[in-house]
Design a protein around this motif. Structure first.
Motif, PDB file in Angstrom:
ATOM      1  N   VAL A 142       0.872  -1.176   0.000  1.00 55.33           N
ATOM      2  CA  VAL A 142       0.000   0.000   0.000  1.00 55.33           C
ATOM      3  C   VAL A 142       0.908   1.226   0.000  1.00 55.33           C
ATOM      4  O   VAL A 142       1.440   1.628   1.032  1.00 55.33           O
ATOM      5  CB  VAL A 142      -0.929   0.034   1.229  1.00 55.33           C
ATOM      6  CG1 VAL A 142      -1.854   1.240   1.157  1.00 55.33           C
ATOM      7  CG2 VAL A 142      -1.745  -1.251   1.331  1.00 55.33           C
ATOM      8  N   GLY A 143       1.108   1.802  -1.180  1.00 52.22           N
ATOM      9  CA  GLY A 143       2.046   2.911  -1.291  1.00 52.22           C
ATOM     10  C   GLY A 143       3.443   2.453  -0.926  1.00 52.22           C
ATOM     11  O   GLY A 143       3.946   1.477  -1.485  1.00 52.22           O
ATOM     12  N   ALA A 175      -5.253  -2.913   5.656  1.00 49.76           N
ATOM     13  CA  ALA A 175      -4.564  -2.992   4.365  1.00 49.76           C
ATOM     14  C   ALA A 175      -5.308  -3.850   3.355  1.00 49.76           C
ATOM     15  O   ALA A 175      -5.057  -3.751   2.149  1.00 49.76           O
ATOM     16  CB  ALA A 175      -3.141  -3.534   4.565  1.00 49.76           C
ATOM     17  N   PRO A 178      -7.406  -0.874   1.319  1.00 51.65           N
ATOM     18  CA  PRO A 178      -6.819   0.455   1.476  1.00 51.65           C
ATOM     19  C   PRO A 178      -7.731   1.548   0.929  1.00 51.65           C
ATOM     20  O   PRO A 178      -8.341   1.391  -0.132  1.00 51.65           O
ATOM     21  CB  PRO A 178      -5.509   0.365   0.682  1.00 51.65           C
ATOM     22  CG  PRO A 178      -5.698  -0.776  -0.258  1.00 51.65           C
ATOM     23  CD  PRO A 178      -6.592  -1.738   0.466  1.00 51.65           C
ATOM     24  N   GLY A 179      -7.846   2.629   1.701  1.00 56.80           N
ATOM     25  CA  GLY A 179      -8.681   3.746   1.290  1.00 56.80           C
ATOM     26  C   GLY A 179     -10.145   3.578   1.641  1.00 56.80           C
ATOM     27  O   GLY A 179     -10.924   4.528   1.557  1.00 56.80           O
ATOM     28  N   ARG A 218      -1.186   7.946   7.976  1.00 57.75           N
ATOM     29  CA  ARG A 218      -1.531   6.732   7.232  1.00 57.75           C
ATOM     30  C   ARG A 218      -2.871   6.131   7.649  1.00 57.75           C
ATOM     31  O   ARG A 218      -3.434   5.320   6.910  1.00 57.75           O
ATOM     32  CB  ARG A 218      -0.430   5.677   7.404  1.00 57.75           C
ATOM     33  CG  ARG A 218       0.906   6.107   6.852  1.00 57.75           C
ATOM     34  CD  ARG A 218       1.964   5.045   7.092  1.00 57.75           C
ATOM     35  NE  ARG A 218       3.285   5.553   6.792  1.00 57.75           N
ATOM     36  CZ  ARG A 218       3.821   5.595   5.595  1.00 57.75           C
ATOM     37  NH1 ARG A 218       3.137   5.137   4.569  1.00 57.75           N
ATOM     38  NH2 ARG A 218       5.032   6.091   5.414  1.00 57.75           N
ATOM     39  N   GLU A 230      -4.702   4.917   4.545  1.00 55.15           N
ATOM     40  CA  GLU A 230      -4.502   5.795   3.399  1.00 55.15           C
ATOM     41  C   GLU A 230      -3.238   5.441   2.641  1.00 55.15           C
ATOM     42  O   GLU A 230      -2.253   4.972   3.229  1.00 55.15           O
ATOM     43  CB  GLU A 230      -4.389   7.261   3.860  1.00 55.15           C
ATOM     44  CG  GLU A 230      -5.665   7.770   4.533  1.00 55.15           C
ATOM     45  CD  GLU A 230      -6.806   7.916   3.569  1.00 55.15           C
ATOM     46  OE1 GLU A 230      -7.441   6.895   3.237  1.00 55.15           O
ATOM     47  OE2 GLU A 230      -7.079   9.048   3.152  1.00 55.15           O
ATOM     48  N   VAL A 231      -3.236   5.639   1.343  1.00 54.64           N
ATOM     49  CA  VAL A 231      -2.069   5.405   0.526  1.00 54.64           C
ATOM     50  C   VAL A 231      -1.194   6.643   0.599  1.00 54.64           C
ATOM     51  O   VAL A 231      -1.614   7.747   0.232  1.00 54.64           O
ATOM     52  CB  VAL A 231      -2.442   5.118  -0.942  1.00 54.64           C
ATOM     53  CG1 VAL A 231      -1.186   4.916  -1.773  1.00 54.64           C
ATOM     54  CG2 VAL A 231      -3.359   3.907  -1.030  1.00 54.64           C
ATOM     55  N   ARG A 233       1.364   9.489  -0.139  1.00 59.36           N
ATOM     56  CA  ARG A 233       1.711  10.144  -1.416  1.00 59.36           C
ATOM     57  C   ARG A 233       3.049  10.873  -1.281  1.00 59.36           C
ATOM     58  O   ARG A 233       3.421  11.269  -0.221  1.00 59.36           O
ATOM     59  CB  ARG A 233       0.603  11.154  -1.790  1.00 59.36           C
ATOM     60  CG  ARG A 233      -0.766  10.456  -1.923  1.00 59.36           C
ATOM     61  CD  ARG A 233      -1.823  11.447  -2.357  1.00 59.36           C
ATOM     62  NE  ARG A 233      -3.147  10.851  -2.346  1.00 59.36           N
ATOM     63  CZ  ARG A 233      -3.611  10.052  -3.290  1.00 59.36           C
ATOM     64  NH1 ARG A 233      -2.860   9.788  -4.332  1.00 59.36           N
ATOM     65  NH2 ARG A 233      -4.827   9.543  -3.196  1.00 59.36           N
TER      66      ARG A 233
END
Length: 233
Positions: A142-143, A175, A178-179, A218, A230-231, A233
Protein backbone atom coordinates in the motif's frame (compact mmCIF):
# COMPACT_ATOMS: atom_id res chain seq x y z
CA UNK A 1 -15.46 -30.16 23.06
CA UNK A 2 -14.22 -26.66 23.90
CA UNK A 3 -12.93 -27.72 27.35
CA UNK A 4 -11.08 -30.62 25.76
CA UNK A 5 -9.42 -28.25 23.30
CA UNK A 6 -8.61 -25.68 25.98
CA UNK A 7 -7.00 -28.28 28.24
CA UNK A 8 -4.00 -28.33 25.92
CA UNK A 9 -3.66 -24.54 26.26
CA UNK A 10 -1.65 -23.16 29.16
CA UNK A 11 -2.51 -19.82 30.75
CA UNK A 12 0.04 -18.17 33.03
CA UNK A 13 -1.69 -15.99 35.63
CA UNK A 14 0.57 -13.31 37.11
CA UNK A 15 -1.14 -11.49 39.96
CA UNK A 16 0.24 -10.59 43.40
CA UNK A 17 -3.14 -10.45 45.13
CA UNK A 18 -3.66 -14.02 46.45
CA UNK A 19 -7.45 -13.80 46.32
CA UNK A 20 -7.59 -12.58 42.71
CA UNK A 21 -4.86 -15.02 41.67
CA UNK A 22 -6.74 -17.95 43.16
CA UNK A 23 -10.05 -16.83 41.66
CA UNK A 24 -8.50 -16.57 38.19
CA UNK A 25 -6.87 -19.96 38.60
CA UNK A 26 -10.12 -21.61 39.69
CA UNK A 27 -12.25 -20.06 36.95
CA UNK A 28 -9.81 -20.72 34.10
CA UNK A 29 -9.27 -24.29 35.33
CA UNK A 30 -13.03 -24.80 35.45
CA UNK A 31 -13.22 -23.53 31.88
CA UNK A 32 -10.81 -26.26 30.81
CA UNK A 33 -7.44 -24.50 30.69
CA UNK A 34 -4.18 -25.68 32.23
CA UNK A 35 -3.24 -22.85 34.58
CA UNK A 36 0.14 -21.89 36.04
CA UNK A 37 0.57 -19.08 38.55
CA UNK A 38 3.10 -16.46 39.61
CA UNK A 39 2.87 -13.74 42.24
CA UNK A 40 5.79 -11.50 41.24
CA UNK A 41 7.68 -10.37 38.17
CA UNK A 42 10.84 -12.51 38.37
CA UNK A 43 8.85 -15.69 38.98
CA UNK A 44 6.61 -14.85 36.03
CA UNK A 45 9.61 -14.70 33.69
CA UNK A 46 10.95 -18.00 35.04
CA UNK A 47 7.56 -19.67 34.62
CA UNK A 48 7.17 -18.33 31.10
CA UNK A 49 10.57 -19.63 30.05
CA UNK A 50 9.90 -23.05 31.55
CA UNK A 51 6.28 -23.54 30.51
CA UNK A 52 6.03 -21.49 27.27
CA UNK A 53 2.39 -20.51 27.96
CA UNK A 54 -0.14 -19.90 25.22
CA UNK A 55 -1.49 -16.78 26.97
CA UNK A 56 -0.32 -14.65 29.89
CA UNK A 57 -2.80 -12.85 32.15
CA UNK A 58 -0.60 -10.13 33.63
CA UNK A 59 -1.23 -7.60 36.39
CA UNK A 60 0.65 -4.32 36.01
CA UNK A 61 1.39 -3.73 39.68
CA UNK A 62 3.79 -6.48 40.74
CA UNK A 63 6.59 -6.82 43.31
CA UNK A 64 10.14 -7.51 42.20
CA UNK A 65 9.58 -6.39 38.62
CA UNK A 66 6.55 -4.45 37.45
CA UNK A 67 4.15 -5.74 34.86
CA UNK A 68 5.33 -3.38 32.13
CA UNK A 69 8.90 -4.64 32.36
CA UNK A 70 7.69 -8.25 32.51
CA UNK A 71 5.65 -7.57 29.38
CA UNK A 72 8.62 -6.07 27.53
CA UNK A 73 10.90 -8.96 28.43
CA UNK A 74 8.36 -11.60 27.50
CA UNK A 75 7.78 -10.07 24.08
CA UNK A 76 11.50 -9.56 23.45
CA UNK A 77 12.31 -13.18 24.34
CA UNK A 78 9.41 -15.06 22.76
CA UNK A 79 6.24 -13.16 21.78
CA UNK A 80 3.14 -14.42 23.55
CA UNK A 81 -0.42 -13.03 23.73
CA UNK A 82 -0.75 -10.93 26.89
CA UNK A 83 -3.97 -9.85 28.59
CA UNK A 84 -3.16 -6.95 30.88
CA UNK A 85 -4.97 -6.47 34.19
CA UNK A 86 -4.94 -2.89 35.43
CA UNK A 87 -6.59 -0.80 38.10
CA UNK A 88 -5.60 2.28 36.15
CA UNK A 89 -8.28 3.67 33.87
CA UNK A 90 -6.29 6.62 32.50
CA UNK A 91 -5.86 6.14 28.75
CA UNK A 92 -2.18 7.14 28.90
CA UNK A 93 -1.43 4.30 31.31
CA UNK A 94 -3.29 1.86 29.10
CA UNK A 95 -1.39 3.04 26.02
CA UNK A 96 1.90 2.49 27.85
CA UNK A 97 0.86 -1.08 28.55
CA UNK A 98 -0.13 -1.69 24.94
CA UNK A 99 3.11 -0.14 23.72
CA UNK A 100 5.03 -2.52 26.00
CA UNK A 101 3.49 -5.42 24.09
CA UNK A 102 0.16 -6.21 25.75
CA UNK A 103 -2.50 -7.35 23.29
CA UNK A 104 -5.58 -6.45 25.29
CA UNK A 105 -6.56 -5.21 28.73
CA UNK A 106 -9.23 -5.57 31.38
CA UNK A 107 -9.70 -2.96 34.09
CA UNK A 108 -10.28 -3.87 37.71
CA UNK A 109 -12.73 -4.77 39.08
CA UNK A 110 -13.51 -7.23 36.31
CA UNK A 111 -15.91 -10.07 35.67
CA UNK A 112 -14.36 -13.51 35.41
CA UNK A 113 -16.40 -14.35 32.33
CA UNK A 114 -14.91 -11.30 30.61
CA UNK A 115 -11.37 -12.50 31.33
CA UNK A 116 -12.21 -15.95 29.96
CA UNK A 117 -13.76 -14.43 26.83
CA UNK A 118 -10.68 -12.30 26.20
CA UNK A 119 -8.33 -15.24 26.72
CA UNK A 120 -10.26 -17.30 24.19
CA UNK A 121 -10.32 -14.37 21.78
CA UNK A 122 -6.53 -14.05 21.95
CA UNK A 123 -6.16 -17.76 21.28
CA UNK A 124 -8.48 -17.59 18.27
CA UNK A 125 -6.41 -14.73 16.88
CA UNK A 126 -3.21 -16.76 17.27
CA UNK A 127 -4.82 -19.71 15.50
CA UNK A 128 -5.97 -17.50 12.62
CA UNK A 129 -2.49 -16.00 12.28
CA UNK A 130 -0.96 -19.48 12.11
CA UNK A 131 -3.39 -20.52 9.40
CA UNK A 132 -2.57 -17.37 7.46
CA UNK A 133 1.17 -18.04 7.70
CA UNK A 134 0.69 -21.62 6.51
CA UNK A 135 -1.23 -20.35 3.49
CA UNK A 136 1.77 -18.23 2.46
CA UNK A 137 -0.36 -15.19 1.70
CA UNK A 138 1.46 -12.90 -0.74
CA UNK A 139 2.97 -9.55 0.09
CA UNK A 140 0.55 -6.65 0.50
CA UNK A 141 1.75 -3.27 -0.80
CA UNK A 142 0.00 0.00 0.00
CA UNK A 143 2.05 2.91 -1.29
CA UNK A 144 5.42 2.72 0.47
CA UNK A 145 4.03 0.33 3.07
CA UNK A 146 4.80 -3.38 2.64
CA UNK A 147 3.05 -6.04 4.72
CA UNK A 148 4.40 -9.59 4.60
CA UNK A 149 1.56 -11.62 6.10
CA UNK A 150 3.44 -14.93 6.03
CA UNK A 151 6.53 -13.62 7.82
CA UNK A 152 4.46 -11.13 9.87
CA UNK A 153 6.85 -8.31 9.03
CA UNK A 154 6.28 -4.80 7.73
CA UNK A 155 8.42 -2.16 6.08
CA UNK A 156 7.61 1.54 5.88
CA UNK A 157 9.57 3.50 3.28
CA UNK A 158 12.14 0.65 3.18
CA UNK A 159 12.58 0.64 6.97
CA UNK A 160 11.62 -2.35 9.12
CA UNK A 161 9.05 -1.46 11.78
CA UNK A 162 8.30 -3.63 14.81
CA UNK A 163 4.63 -4.12 15.60
CA UNK A 164 3.02 -6.11 18.38
CA UNK A 165 0.95 -9.09 17.16
CA UNK A 166 -2.34 -7.22 17.51
CA UNK A 167 -0.99 -4.08 15.87
CA UNK A 168 0.09 -6.23 12.93
CA UNK A 169 -3.32 -7.90 12.65
CA UNK A 170 -5.04 -4.52 12.81
CA UNK A 171 -2.82 -3.19 10.04
CA UNK A 172 -3.57 -6.24 7.90
CA UNK A 173 -7.31 -5.71 8.38
CA UNK A 174 -6.97 -2.12 7.20
CA UNK A 175 -4.56 -2.99 4.36
CA UNK A 176 -6.99 -5.52 2.90
CA UNK A 177 -9.11 -2.60 1.72
CA UNK A 178 -6.82 0.46 1.48
CA UNK A 179 -8.68 3.75 1.29
CA UNK A 180 -11.92 2.08 2.39
CA UNK A 181 -13.38 2.93 5.77
CA UNK A 182 -13.59 -0.18 7.94
CA UNK A 183 -16.31 -0.05 10.58
CA UNK A 184 -15.32 -0.27 14.22
CA UNK A 185 -17.37 -3.39 14.92
CA UNK A 186 -16.03 -5.07 11.79
CA UNK A 187 -12.44 -4.37 12.83
CA UNK A 188 -13.06 -5.58 16.37
CA UNK A 189 -14.66 -8.78 15.12
CA UNK A 190 -11.94 -9.52 12.58
CA UNK A 191 -8.94 -8.71 14.78
CA UNK A 192 -10.15 -9.50 18.31
CA UNK A 193 -12.96 -11.91 17.58
CA UNK A 194 -15.60 -9.88 19.43
CA UNK A 195 -17.18 -6.42 19.45
CA UNK A 196 -18.67 -4.59 22.42
CA UNK A 197 -18.59 -1.20 24.14
CA UNK A 198 -15.34 -1.99 26.00
CA UNK A 199 -13.74 -2.99 22.72
CA UNK A 200 -13.97 0.50 21.26
CA UNK A 201 -11.39 1.74 23.77
CA UNK A 202 -9.15 -1.21 22.96
CA UNK A 203 -9.43 -0.46 19.24
CA UNK A 204 -8.77 3.26 19.67
CA UNK A 205 -5.73 2.57 21.85
CA UNK A 206 -4.24 0.19 19.29
CA UNK A 207 -4.89 2.63 16.45
CA UNK A 208 -2.99 5.31 18.37
CA UNK A 209 -0.10 2.92 18.95
CA UNK A 210 -0.12 1.89 15.28
CA UNK A 211 -0.09 5.52 14.14
CA UNK A 212 2.91 6.24 16.35
CA UNK A 213 4.85 3.52 14.52
CA UNK A 214 3.79 3.87 10.89
CA UNK A 215 2.87 7.56 10.80
CA UNK A 216 -0.31 9.30 11.91
CA UNK A 217 -1.26 10.34 8.37
CA UNK A 218 -1.53 6.73 7.23
CA UNK A 219 -4.61 5.92 9.32
CA UNK A 220 -7.63 8.16 8.77
CA UNK A 221 -10.40 8.44 11.34
CA UNK A 222 -14.00 8.74 10.23
CA UNK A 223 -15.76 9.79 13.41
CA UNK A 224 -18.63 7.57 14.39
CA UNK A 225 -17.78 5.05 11.69
CA UNK A 226 -14.26 3.64 11.80
CA UNK A 227 -10.82 3.86 10.24
CA UNK A 228 -9.17 3.69 6.82
CA UNK A 229 -5.60 3.03 5.72
CA UNK A 230 -4.50 5.79 3.40
CA UNK A 231 -2.07 5.41 0.53
CA UNK A 232 0.96 7.62 1.27
CA UNK A 233 1.71 10.14 -1.42
Amino acid sequence: MRQTQDRSRTVLVVEDDPTINQALHDRLTAEGFTVARAFDGPTALQQAEHLVPDVVVLDLMLPGLDGLEVCRRLQAHSPVPILMLTARTDETDILVGLAAGADDYVTKPFRMREVVARVRSLLRRVDRAAEMADARVPLMVVGDLEVDRAARRIRVADDDVHLTPLEFDLLVALAEEPGTVRGRDALMTQVWGWADAHGTRTLDSHVRALRAKIGARRVRTVHGVGYALEVAR
